[in-house]
Structures are given as C-alpha cells and as structure tokens.
Scaffold this motif. Sequence first.
Motif, PDB file in Angstrom:
ATOM      1  N   ALA A  82       0.712  -1.268   0.059  1.00 54.95           N
ATOM      2  CA  ALA A  82       0.003  -0.051   0.184  1.00 54.95           C
ATOM      3  C   ALA A  82       0.849   1.257  -0.035  1.00 54.95           C
ATOM      4  CB  ALA A  82      -0.616  -0.017   1.295  1.00 54.95           C
ATOM      5  N   SER A  83       2.146   1.213   0.546  1.00 58.12           N
ATOM      6  CA  SER A  83       2.865   2.353   0.427  1.00 58.12           C
ATOM      7  C   SER A  83       3.504   2.783  -0.669  1.00 58.12           C
ATOM      8  CB  SER A  83       4.144   2.138   1.754  1.00 58.12           C
ATOM      9  OG  SER A  83       5.003   1.189   0.990  1.00 58.12           O
ATOM     10  N   SER A  84       3.189   1.976  -1.980  1.00 57.36           N
ATOM     11  CA  SER A  84       3.691   2.297  -3.038  1.00 57.36           C
ATOM     12  C   SER A  84       2.577   2.675  -4.113  1.00 57.36           C
ATOM     13  CB  SER A  84       4.325   1.059  -3.985  1.00 57.36           C
ATOM     14  OG  SER A  84       3.315  -0.004  -4.115  1.00 57.36           O
ATOM     15  N   HIS A  88       2.722   4.413  -7.975  1.00 60.47           N
ATOM     16  CA  HIS A  88       2.186   3.951  -8.924  1.00 60.47           C
ATOM     17  C   HIS A  88       1.034   4.689  -9.720  1.00 60.47           C
ATOM     18  CE1 HIS A  88      -0.130   0.875 -11.498  1.00 60.47           C
ATOM     19  NE2 HIS A  88      -1.223   1.258 -10.732  1.00 60.47           N
ATOM     20  N   PHE A  89       0.241   5.249  -8.737  1.00 61.81           N
ATOM     21  CA  PHE A  89      -0.786   6.349  -9.366  1.00 61.81           C
ATOM     22  C   PHE A  89      -0.063   7.636 -10.145  1.00 61.81           C
ATOM     23  CE2 PHE A  89      -4.377   5.221  -6.279  1.00 61.81           C
ATOM     24  CZ  PHE A  89      -4.979   4.313  -7.202  1.00 61.81           C
ATOM     25  N   ALA A  90       1.294   7.797  -9.672  1.00 63.05           N
ATOM     26  CA  ALA A  90       1.642   9.071 -10.473  1.00 63.05           C
ATOM     27  C   ALA A  90       2.083   8.530 -11.886  1.00 63.05           C
ATOM     28  CB  ALA A  90       3.214   9.435  -9.800  1.00 63.05           C
ATOM     29  N   VAL A  91       2.659   7.469 -12.145  1.00 69.75           N
ATOM     30  CA  VAL A  91       2.844   6.689 -13.587  1.00 69.75           C
ATOM     31  C   VAL A  91       1.364   6.802 -14.206  1.00 69.75           C
ATOM     32  CG1 VAL A  91       3.759   5.012 -14.964  1.00 69.75           C
ATOM     33  CG2 VAL A  91       4.602   5.588 -12.866  1.00 69.75           C
ATOM     34  N   CYS A  92       0.366   6.167 -13.480  1.00 69.98           N
ATOM     35  CA  CYS A  92      -0.969   6.363 -13.973  1.00 69.98           C
ATOM     36  C   CYS A  92      -1.364   7.269 -14.655  1.00 69.98           C
ATOM     37  CB  CYS A  92      -1.952   5.467 -13.134  1.00 69.98           C
ATOM     38  SG  CYS A  92      -1.705   3.983 -12.573  1.00 69.98           S
ATOM     39  N   GLY A  93      -1.169   8.583 -13.831  1.00 69.45           N
ATOM     40  CA  GLY A  93      -1.425   9.742 -14.242  1.00 69.45           C
ATOM     41  C   GLY A  93      -0.931  10.218 -15.396  1.00 69.45           C
ATOM     42  N   GLU A  94       0.385   9.898 -15.482  1.00 64.85           N
ATOM     43  CA  GLU A  94       1.199  10.452 -16.801  1.00 64.85           C
ATOM     44  C   GLU A  94       0.878   9.584 -17.901  1.00 64.85           C
ATOM     45  OE1 GLU A  94       5.385   9.052 -16.031  1.00 64.85           O
ATOM     46  OE2 GLU A  94       5.469  10.287 -14.140  1.00 64.85           O
ATOM     47  N   VAL A  95       0.422   8.181 -17.942  1.00 62.81           N
ATOM     48  CA  VAL A  95      -0.149   7.687 -19.070  1.00 62.81           C
ATOM     49  C   VAL A  95      -1.598   7.889 -19.302  1.00 62.81           C
ATOM     50  CG1 VAL A  95      -0.045   5.045 -19.830  1.00 62.81           C
ATOM     51  CG2 VAL A  95       1.676   5.895 -18.634  1.00 62.81           C
ATOM     52  N   LEU A  96      -2.217   7.977 -18.168  1.00 64.05           N
ATOM     53  CA  LEU A  96      -3.738   7.657 -18.503  1.00 64.05           C
ATOM     54  C   LEU A  96      -4.708   8.828 -18.116  1.00 64.05           C
ATOM     55  CD1 LEU A  96      -4.318   4.031 -17.452  1.00 64.05           C
ATOM     56  CD2 LEU A  96      -4.081   4.755 -19.734  1.00 64.05           C
ATOM     57  N   GLY A  97      -4.049  10.123 -17.773  1.00 68.17           N
ATOM     58  CA  GLY A  97      -4.617  11.087 -17.089  1.00 68.17           C
ATOM     59  C   GLY A  97      -5.730  11.789 -18.144  1.00 68.17           C
ATOM     60  N   ASP A  98      -5.331  11.886 -19.123  1.00 71.66           N
ATOM     61  CA  ASP A  98      -6.205  12.376 -20.234  1.00 71.66           C
ATOM     62  C   ASP A  98      -7.373  11.190 -21.016  1.00 71.66           C
ATOM     63  OD1 ASP A  98      -5.173  14.894 -20.241  1.00 71.66           O
ATOM     64  OD2 ASP A  98      -3.896  14.369 -21.935  1.00 71.66           O
ATOM     65  N   ILE A  99      -6.894  10.106 -20.643  1.00 75.74           N
ATOM     66  CA  ILE A  99      -7.991   9.022 -21.137  1.00 75.74           C
ATOM     67  C   ILE A  99      -8.860   8.552 -19.940  1.00 75.74           C
ATOM     68  CG2 ILE A  99      -7.756   6.507 -21.774  1.00 75.74           C
ATOM     69  CD1 ILE A  99      -4.832   6.972 -22.620  1.00 75.74           C
ATOM     70  N   ARG A 100      -8.590   8.534 -18.809  1.00 75.16           N
ATOM     71  CA  ARG A 100      -9.349   8.388 -17.602  1.00 75.16           C
ATOM     72  C   ARG A 100     -10.293   7.406 -17.806  1.00 75.16           C
ATOM     73  NH1 ARG A 100     -12.085  13.718 -16.333  1.00 75.16           N
ATOM     74  NH2 ARG A 100     -12.803  12.536 -14.519  1.00 75.16           N
ATOM     75  N   PRO A 101      -9.462   5.973 -17.907  1.00 78.56           N
ATOM     76  CA  PRO A 101     -10.601   4.725 -17.942  1.00 78.56           C
ATOM     77  C   PRO A 101     -11.117   4.539 -16.561  1.00 78.56           C
ATOM     78  CG  PRO A 101      -8.402   4.126 -17.851  1.00 78.56           C
ATOM     79  CD  PRO A 101      -8.326   5.577 -17.724  1.00 78.56           C
ATOM     80  N   ALA A 102     -12.301   3.700 -16.346  1.00 81.37           N
ATOM     81  CA  ALA A 102     -12.835   3.276 -15.292  1.00 81.37           C
ATOM     82  C   ALA A 102     -11.656   2.379 -14.875  1.00 81.37           C
ATOM     83  CB  ALA A 102     -14.131   2.360 -15.455  1.00 81.37           C
ATOM     84  N   ALA A 103     -11.440   2.554 -13.294  1.00 84.46           N
ATOM     85  CA  ALA A 103     -10.268   1.508 -12.574  1.00 84.46           C
ATOM     86  C   ALA A 103     -10.697   1.196 -11.206  1.00 84.46           C
ATOM     87  CB  ALA A 103      -9.115   2.683 -12.751  1.00 84.46           C
ATOM     88  N   THR A 104      -9.678   0.366 -11.009  1.00 83.92           N
ATOM     89  CA  THR A 104      -9.792  -0.410  -9.701  1.00 83.92           C
ATOM     90  C   THR A 104      -8.497  -0.640  -9.340  1.00 83.92           C
ATOM     91  OG1 THR A 104     -11.931  -1.325 -10.091  1.00 83.92           O
ATOM     92  CG2 THR A 104     -10.658  -2.383  -8.225  1.00 83.92           C
ATOM     93  N   LEU A 105      -8.270  -0.446  -8.061  1.00 80.26           N
ATOM     94  CA  LEU A 105      -6.877  -0.667  -7.456  1.00 80.26           C
ATOM     95  C   LEU A 105      -7.197  -1.732  -6.503  1.00 80.26           C
ATOM     96  CD1 LEU A 105      -3.703   0.494  -6.961  1.00 80.26           C
ATOM     97  CD2 LEU A 105      -4.748   0.565  -4.767  1.00 80.26           C
ATOM     98  N   LEU A 106      -6.227  -2.952  -6.104  1.00 79.22           N
ATOM     99  CA  LEU A 106      -6.301  -3.724  -5.274  1.00 79.22           C
ATOM    100  C   LEU A 106      -5.012  -4.047  -4.617  1.00 79.22           C
ATOM    101  CD1 LEU A 106      -8.090  -6.371  -7.376  1.00 79.22           C
ATOM    102  CD2 LEU A 106      -9.371  -5.212  -5.220  1.00 79.22           C
ATOM    103  N   VAL A 107      -4.851  -4.046  -3.174  1.00 77.23           N
ATOM    104  CA  VAL A 107      -3.752  -4.388  -2.662  1.00 77.23           C
ATOM    105  C   VAL A 107      -3.633  -5.813  -2.376  1.00 77.23           C
ATOM    106  CG1 VAL A 107      -2.271  -3.824  -0.606  1.00 77.23           C
ATOM    107  CG2 VAL A 107      -3.280  -1.979  -1.672  1.00 77.23           C
ATOM    108  N   VAL A 108      -2.747  -6.555  -3.041  1.00 81.49           N
ATOM    109  CA  VAL A 108      -2.460  -7.903  -2.726  1.00 81.49           C
ATOM    110  C   VAL A 108      -1.519  -8.375  -2.095  1.00 81.49           C
ATOM    111  CG1 VAL A 108      -3.913  -8.220  -4.974  1.00 81.49           C
ATOM    112  CG2 VAL A 108      -1.367  -8.206  -4.944  1.00 81.49           C
TER     113      VAL A 108
END
Length: 129
Positions: A82-84, A88-108
Amino acid sequence: MSRRLISTGSLLEKSVGYSRAVVDGEFAFVAGTTGYDYTTMTMPADVTSQSRNCFKTIAAALKEGGFEMADIVRATYYVTDASSIDAHFAVCGEVLGDIRPAATLLVVSALAKPEMKVEIEVTAKRRSV
C-alpha cells in the motif's frame, strides 16, 4: 472480425496457456502485465519503473492489435504494498491522465514472483472513426 491472439513471445504464454492480449471484435483484453523490462530482460526493483514497463508492454500489445492507449476503457491495478500506491498512481496519471478509464486498485499479498510489485490489466474498445 475474428478472434486474434497477441503474444510477447514469452515461453510462459504457451506453457501456461494464455495470451498477452486477445482481440475480439471491437475489444482488446490485455492480460495482467507485470513490470518486466523486455529490452534488458530484467525486473526493476522500484514500483515506478515497474509501472512504466507495464504500460510499455500494454501499449505494444494494443498497437499490435490495432488499438491505441486512448482506447482503454477499463484498468485494474494490483500492488503488493500500500505504501507504493502514490508512486504507482503518479505513473498512471502520466499515462492515462487524459484517457481516464474506469479503474480499480487492489492491494494484494503477493504476485507470481516476490520481485513483482505491480500488475496491470486493461480492456480497450476500438473507437469509431
């Protein structure tokens, strides 16, 4: 349009019986993708690099199937710590920030190998021209 299998050429794909992506009609389903760097054949230690590698592999699979990153409509993220999440979200924002798909995050608790910190799977729908 027929069903098409996209492969990275990994021996694991054949032995385990899966494809990096499956294109079926206007949809592409990209399998859970970890942060392996296929250029250097290594797994980076940090979640930021692993997340970037995941998206690089996903982009290549989508492109091979005739899709673009902008076609992504759904993303699921699996992280082992969870501390990462912020990194991870910073990279998601760089790549998908304008695309904005429906998304789910799970900590496993773990992924297939201990060095894997993140796994991403996406679904894309081809946009009409």
